[in-house]
Design an enzyme around this catalytic site. Structure first.
Site, short mmCIF file in Angstrom:
data_model
loop_
_atom_site.label_atom_id
_atom_site.label_comp_id
_atom_site.label_asym_id
_atom_site.label_seq_id
_atom_site.Cartn_x
_atom_site.Cartn_y
_atom_site.Cartn_z
N ALA A 251 39.29 39.21 38.15
CA ALA A 251 40.12 40.23 38.78
C ALA A 251 41.54 40.03 38.30
CB ALA A 251 40.02 40.11 40.29
N LYS A 252 42.44 40.79 38.89
CA LYS A 252 43.82 40.72 38.43
C LYS A 252 44.40 39.31 38.56
CE LYS A 252 45.45 45.38 38.76
NZ LYS A 252 45.64 46.13 39.96
N ARG A 253 43.87 38.53 39.54
CA ARG A 253 44.44 37.19 39.72
C ARG A 253 44.20 36.28 38.50
NH1 ARG A 253 39.76 37.32 42.36
NH2 ARG A 253 38.23 35.89 41.52
#
Ligand code: GLU
Length: 278
Positions: A251-253
């Site tokens: 994900a974006k993390r």
């Protein structure tokens, strides 16, 4: 293998990461043997999408070695197509305006003491489903913001049982009931993901819809929308979800695992393809 038309349809809300690379390569791979691979930009949500990410998506995919025909379809430029689909569903008497706020829905659910949870969140408890038509029309005419929801019971009564085929998991009996009266046009955006993706796949002649296993349930709903809108029915294939070293989906993390970061760190396209499972 049949010559399929496939697509990768990211939303430009950030840089592509390894999970996206898997999804794009999976779609492109299914189009080998004389098929066609398309890239579509799902940018109907002006708050979450940033035009700058579109160029980044194209650059990263080209770097990975993918190619696709131009011009790209950008959903934000085709709102008329979604409006036409909504008008058709409205003609069939299958849509109703929903004026509820999130707070209204949460309050109603709390009072009811339980709410079945669907893939997109708690099932809509139906507050606006039976508003008298003259009241709904007056509130709409007065400019009160509303979403448009599908009357699922009526929709299912109209189509009867439907089937669809996943290349790996075989024939499925469509069961869109976990979505309840799903939103097809949002208050702030004139179409929802489910409507736009279904209309686009048909208009672009996509014959094999590929997407992650996390969206398997959505395919049931899309089969219903195809039947209601008299659209051609593709075949589906759902791919596994890549996970990071902690077992969580990319994900974006995972900033260090964007294609951009990997490339800046000196990885080659074939190394990144291998990391993405290809
Ligand atoms: N645009 C959707 C996403 O970024 C995927 C579209 C689809 O394959 O259904 O998750």
């Amino acid at each position: 293998m049949a010559a399929f038309v496939t697509r990768f349809a990211p939303s430009p809300t950030g840089l592509l990461h390894l999970g996206h690379a898997h999804s794009a390569l999976f779609a492109a791979h299914q189009a080998e043997n004389g098929g066609r691979f398309l890239l579509r930009i799902e940018d109907i949500d002006p708050v979450r999408c940033r035009p700058g990410f579109i160029a980044a998506i194209e650059e990263d995919l080209a770097w990975l070695g993918l190619a696709w025909p131009q011009p790209l379809r950008r959903q934000s430029r085709h709102l008329d197509d979604y409006a036409a689909a909504l008008a058709r569903l409205e003609e069939l008497g299958l849509l109703y305006p929903c004026f509820c706020t999130r707070a209204d829905i949460a309050r109603e659910i709390e009072q009811a003491g339980h709410a079945p949870h669907g893939p997109d969140g708690p099932l809509y408890p139906g507050l606006c489903r039976d508003l008298p038509p003259h009241e709904a029309a007056a509130r709409r005419a007065a400019g009160q913001p509303c979403a448009l929801r599908l009357n699922l019971r009526r929709a299912l009564a109209l189509t009867g049982p439907l089937r669809w085929r996943d290349l790996d998991q075989g024939w499925q009996t469509a069961d869109p009931s976990p979505f309840g009266d799903v939103v097809l046009a949002r208050k702030d955006v004139p179409a929802s993901y489910h409507l736009a993706v279904t209309v686009d796949d048909a208009l672009q002649g996509v014959t094999l819809v590929t997407r992650g296993q996390d969206l398997f349930a959505a395919s049931h709903l899309h089969r219903l929308l195809q039947a209601l809108l008299a659209l051609p029915v593709p075949t589906w294939r759902h791919h596994r979800l890549l996970v990071d070293e902690t077992g969580k989906r990319y994900a974006k993390r995972n900033q260090s695992l964007t294609l951009r970061a990997l490339r800046d760190a000196g990885k080659t396209p074939s190394e990144v393809r291998a990391m993405a499972g290809f």
